[in-house]
Design an enzyme around this catalytic site. Structure first.
Site, PDB file in Angstrom:
ATOM      1  NE  ARG A  79      -1.477  -1.351   3.736  1.00 26.19           N
ATOM      2  CZ  ARG A  79      -1.650  -1.122   5.037  1.00 26.19           C
ATOM      3  NH1 ARG A  79      -2.798  -0.663   5.483  1.00 26.19           N
ATOM      4  NH2 ARG A  79      -0.668  -1.362   5.882  1.00 26.19           N
ATOM      5  CE1 TYR A 125      11.181  27.134   7.616  1.00 24.13           C
ATOM      6  CE2 TYR A 125      10.710  26.128   5.491  1.00 24.13           C
ATOM      7  CZ  TYR A 125      10.896  27.259   6.267  1.00 24.13           C
ATOM      8  OH  TYR A 125      10.780  28.504   5.709  1.00 24.13           O
ATOM      9  CE  LYS A 139      15.018  28.635   9.443  1.00 23.93           C
ATOM     10  NZ  LYS A 139      15.410  29.215   8.136  1.00 23.93           N
ATOM     11  CG  HIS A 153      16.545  32.759   4.294  1.00 29.05           C
ATOM     12  ND1 HIS A 153      15.553  32.073   3.647  1.00 29.05           N
ATOM     13  CD2 HIS A 153      17.013  33.664   3.400  1.00 29.05           C
ATOM     14  CE1 HIS A 153      15.416  32.547   2.420  1.00 29.05           C
ATOM     15  NE2 HIS A 153      16.289  33.505   2.244  1.00 29.05           N
ATOM     16  CE  LYS A 210      15.017  37.364   2.863  1.00 26.45           C
ATOM     17  NZ  LYS A 210      13.945  36.827   3.698  1.00 26.45           N
ATOM     18  CG  ASP A 211      17.138  34.314  -0.938  1.00 22.05           C
ATOM     19  OD1 ASP A 211      17.158  34.895   0.164  1.00 22.05           O
ATOM     20  OD2 ASP A 211      16.455  33.301  -1.161  1.00 22.05           O
ATOM     21  CD  GLN A 228       5.722  30.489  12.084  1.00 23.85           C
ATOM     22  OE1 GLN A 228       5.572  31.319  12.962  1.00 23.85           O
ATOM     23  NE2 GLN A 228       6.246  30.791  10.905  1.00 23.85           N
ATOM     24  CG  ASP A 229       4.842  22.550  11.763  1.00 20.77           C
ATOM     25  OD1 ASP A 229       5.380  22.867  12.839  1.00 20.77           O
ATOM     26  OD2 ASP A 229       4.559  21.384  11.464  1.00 20.77           O
ATOM     27  NE  ARG A 241      11.426  28.275  -1.999  1.00 22.76           N
ATOM     28  CZ  ARG A 241      10.438  29.159  -2.185  1.00 22.76           C
ATOM     29  NH1 ARG A 241      10.346  30.208  -1.412  1.00 22.76           N
ATOM     30  NH2 ARG A 241       9.546  28.981  -3.129  1.00 22.76           N
ATOM     31  CG  HIS A 276      18.061  26.304   6.464  1.00 21.25           C
ATOM     32  ND1 HIS A 276      16.813  26.602   5.953  1.00 21.25           N
ATOM     33  CD2 HIS A 276      18.310  25.020   6.129  1.00 21.25           C
ATOM     34  CE1 HIS A 276      16.332  25.535   5.346  1.00 21.25           C
ATOM     35  NE2 HIS A 276      17.216  24.562   5.433  1.00 21.25           N
ATOM     36  CG  ASP A 298      14.105  37.382   7.252  1.00 27.83           C
ATOM     37  OD1 ASP A 298      14.728  36.330   7.466  1.00 27.83           O
ATOM     38  OD2 ASP A 298      13.632  37.684   6.138  1.00 27.83           O
TER      39      ASP A 298
END
Length: 193
Positions: A24, A133, A73, A63, A170-171, A47-48, A60, A120, A144
């Protein structure tokens, strides 16, 4: 049994939960608070978050957030695959400016624990990749921060998928490690809580 592996920087932990499979599919307990606190870090997640990256080669990061909203994280790729990295930015750390990374995918079920004091980021190895995450502090735009993903002083060995990258504005404009103001201080007594 869940597998646990400390990477080149011992504070970064790769976790591979056991999968019980049959025709399955499979069942896997991907997070258990008491196990995590006893074996990895005694932290609470508040937080997720989840991201979808449409294109292969999407980067990404890198950060992080400053105190009092610094985030640990626990990262997992639930569809597709990523090369996930953490860079030590703790002033005074014996591994300052070094990185550790692992491939996370929906297929391998692996997770990466990245404590506070690290930047990260990840690059997607497949299109339509979803990363999920858990974090130990909520998002705060005021706290940030970021670090340039391709800083030669860090020398992350990004896979070939990062040759032609998709970046946010931004990155694309984050500072190098040399231009980053001190953000965290290494304390060997606090690192493995």
């Amino acid at each position: 049994m869940t597998q646990l592996e400390r990477l080149a920087i011992a504070d970064i932990v790769k976790i591979v939960p056991t999968r019980h499979g049959d025709d399955r599919g499979y069942f896997s307990e991907v997070f258990k608070d008491t196990w995590f606190r006893e074996n990895v870090a005694d932290v609470a997640f508040v937080q997720d978050n989840q991201s979808l990256s449409a294109a292969k080669g999407t980067i990404r990061g890198l950060h992080f957030q400053l105190d009092p909203f610094a985030q640990g994280k626990l990262v997992q790729c639930i569809r597709g695959s990523v090369f996930d990295v953490a860079v030590d930015i703790r002033a005074g750390s014996p591994t300052f400016g070094q990185w550790a990374g692992a491939e996370l995918s929906g297929g391998n079920g692996a997770q990466l624990w990245i404590p506070t004091g690290f930047a990260h980021g990840f690059v997607t190895l497949e299109p339509h990749t979803i990363v999920h995450y858990k974090v130990t502090a909520p998002y705060s735009a005021q706290h940030d921060r970021g670090l340039r993903w391709n800083d030669p002083a860090i020398g992350i060995a990004w896979p070939a998928e990062a040759a032609e990258v998709v970046l946010s504005e931004k990155d694309a404009t984050q500072p190098s490690l040399a231009d980053l103001p001190p953000s965290f201080t290494f304390s060997p007594f606090l690192e493995r809580a």
